[in-house]
Write a protein that holds these residues in place. Structure first.
Motif, PDB file in Angstrom:
ATOM      1  N   UNK A  24       0.819  -1.214   0.000  1.00  0.00           N
ATOM      2  CA  UNK A  24       0.000   0.000   0.000  1.00  0.00           C
ATOM      3  C   UNK A  24       0.858   1.273   0.000  1.00  0.00           C
ATOM      4  N   UNK A  25       2.159   1.100   0.081  1.00  0.00           N
ATOM      5  CA  UNK A  25       3.100   2.198  -0.166  1.00  0.00           C
ATOM      6  C   UNK A  25       3.772   1.990  -1.514  1.00  0.00           C
ATOM      7  N   UNK A  26       4.181   0.761  -1.773  1.00  0.00           N
ATOM      8  CA  UNK A  26       4.892   0.429  -3.009  1.00  0.00           C
ATOM      9  C   UNK A  26       4.082   0.794  -4.249  1.00  0.00           C
ATOM     10  N   UNK A  27       2.828   0.389  -4.305  1.00  0.00           N
ATOM     11  CA  UNK A  27       2.016   0.622  -5.509  1.00  0.00           C
ATOM     12  C   UNK A  27       1.793   2.107  -5.768  1.00  0.00           C
ATOM     13  N   UNK A  28       1.258   2.873  -4.810  1.00  0.00           N
ATOM     14  CA  UNK A  28       1.014   4.294  -5.123  1.00  0.00           C
ATOM     15  C   UNK A  28       2.300   5.082  -5.369  1.00  0.00           C
ATOM     16  N   UNK A  29       3.388   4.717  -4.684  1.00  0.00           N
ATOM     17  CA  UNK A  29       4.629   5.466  -4.868  1.00  0.00           C
ATOM     18  C   UNK A  29       5.157   5.305  -6.291  1.00  0.00           C
ATOM     19  N   UNK A  30       5.255   4.068  -6.764  1.00  0.00           N
ATOM     20  CA  UNK A  30       5.799   3.864  -8.106  1.00  0.00           C
ATOM     21  C   UNK A  30       4.781   4.235  -9.185  1.00  0.00           C
ATOM     22  N   UNK A  31       3.490   4.185  -8.841  1.00  0.00           N
ATOM     23  CA  UNK A  31       2.484   4.708  -9.773  1.00  0.00           C
ATOM     24  C   UNK A  31       2.666   6.210  -9.952  1.00  0.00           C
ATOM     25  N   UNK A  32       2.944   6.913  -8.852  1.00  0.00           N
ATOM     26  CA  UNK A  32       3.183   8.354  -8.931  1.00  0.00           C
ATOM     27  C   UNK A  32       4.420   8.653  -9.779  1.00  0.00           C
ATOM     28  N   UNK A  33       5.472   7.849  -9.614  1.00  0.00           N
ATOM     29  CA  UNK A  33       6.663   8.022 -10.444  1.00  0.00           C
ATOM     30  C   UNK A  33       6.328   7.808 -11.920  1.00  0.00           C
ATOM     31  N   UNK A  34       5.495   6.814 -12.191  1.00  0.00           N
ATOM     32  CA  UNK A  34       5.108   6.542 -13.573  1.00  0.00           C
ATOM     33  C   UNK A  34       4.315   7.685 -14.179  1.00  0.00           C
ATOM     34  N   UNK A  35       3.369   8.219 -13.425  1.00  0.00           N
ATOM     35  CA  UNK A  35       2.544   9.318 -13.930  1.00  0.00           C
ATOM     36  C   UNK A  35       3.406  10.556 -14.178  1.00  0.00           C
ATOM     37  N   UNK A  36       4.306  10.846 -13.250  1.00  0.00           N
ATOM     38  CA  UNK A  36       5.158  12.026 -13.434  1.00  0.00           C
ATOM     39  C   UNK A  36       6.123  11.833 -14.602  1.00  0.00           C
ATOM     40  N   UNK A  37       6.566  10.613 -14.834  1.00  0.00           N
ATOM     41  CA  UNK A  37       7.441  10.336 -15.976  1.00  0.00           C
ATOM     42  C   UNK A  37       6.702  10.574 -17.289  1.00  0.00           C
ATOM     43  N   UNK A  38       5.428  10.210 -17.335  1.00  0.00           N
ATOM     44  CA  UNK A  38       4.611  10.503 -18.512  1.00  0.00           C
ATOM     45  C   UNK A  38       4.542  12.016 -18.734  1.00  0.00           C
TER      46      UNK A  38
END
Length: 267
Positions: A24-38
């Motif tokens: 519940x930390x891993x998923x949103x954290x790396x999802x946020x990195x993915x969105x910002x990379x886009x």
């Protein structure tokens, strides 16, 4: 150099913590990195007067990561991921309402940004759930191999670099650096086999070879894109390091191939 070292130290600490603190930390954290990379990718192509559908695509990526996370933790069945295909339709419909004479180009760059940045981060998140429940040690091992490959390549290239690896794209990269990065990743892979028993020695070794090879190619691809857009860095989020794409360019190509290997031959 001092700023770069301090930023790198704290950023690595944050990444390790995000992996170890649970799904519940891993998923949103790396999802946020993915969105910002886009978002960084779209900022890069806008320098070429391309008009991607930035906010619609970011909304699609965000919803996609939320749906993926819900599937991985068991809230939704796997078949729910088929709804992600509707994101493309949303982009097409949004383009109808824009007064643009370059709709094909705009849509092409928009879709490419999602494929280039969002999907690899989604696949990296999936590395934590290869056995169904969350196991932090495969994504953590992946990151360690990625970092050691980068470190080995930098040190070997700085000390022994003579023969250019791909001078047209990245003049500073050398064959000696490539070999040095690969060797250090291989050495570290044997230690991962001792302490991270999620995979065997030969499996960690294979991951080291995949990450060493395709992480380097991912770096070159991002350098090619920056040259094409006239950008020195993909962003300025990380002082001394540039943007997120600059730090995760190796992951974007290596993570999907690592996932394919593990799903095909291990899990």
């Amino acid at each position: 150099m001092k700023t770069r070292a301090i930023t790198g130290f704290f950023f690595i600490g944050v990444l390790i913590a995000a992996v170890l603190l649970g799904p519940f930390v891993f998923i949103p954290f790396f999802a946020l990195l993915g969105v910002y990379s886009v978002y960084e990718f779209y900022k890069m192509v806008q320098a070429m007067d391309i008009r991607p559908l930035v906010w619609t695509a970011i909304a699609c990526a965000t919803i996609g990561f939320l749906l993926l996370g819900a599937v991985l933790v068991g809230f939704f069945p796997e078949g729910s991921l088929l709804w992600l295909f509707s994101a493309a339709f949303l982009l097409y419909i949004t383009a109808l309402f824009r007064q643009s004479t370059t709709a094909i180009q705009d849509l092409s760059y928009t879709l490419f940004g999602l494929c280039y940045a969002a999907i690899p981060f989604g696949i990296f998140i999936c590395l934590g759930f290869l056995e169904g429940s969350y196991d932090p040690y495969i994504p953590l091992g992946f990151l360690i191999l990625l970092w050691t490959n980068d470190t080995g390549a930098y040190l070997a290239g700085k000390s022994f670099g003579r023969r250019k690896l791909f001078e047209r794209i990245s003049p500073n990269k050398t064959w000696e650096g490539f070999v040095g990065g690969m060797l250090l990743a291989v050495v570290v892979s044997f230690n991962l086999g001792r302490y991270f028993d999620a995979l065997s020695n030969w499996q960690w070794l294979t991951l080291a070879l995949i990450i060493g090879t395709f992480g380097t190619l991912g770096d070159l691809v991002e350098s090619m894109l920056k040259r094409n857009t006239g950008m020195k860095d993909s962003g300025s989020l990380l002082p001394g390091h540039g943007g997120l794409l600059d730090r995760f360019d190796g992951l974007l190509m290596a993570a999907p191939l690592v996932y394919i290997f593990l799903k095909t031959f291990v899990f």
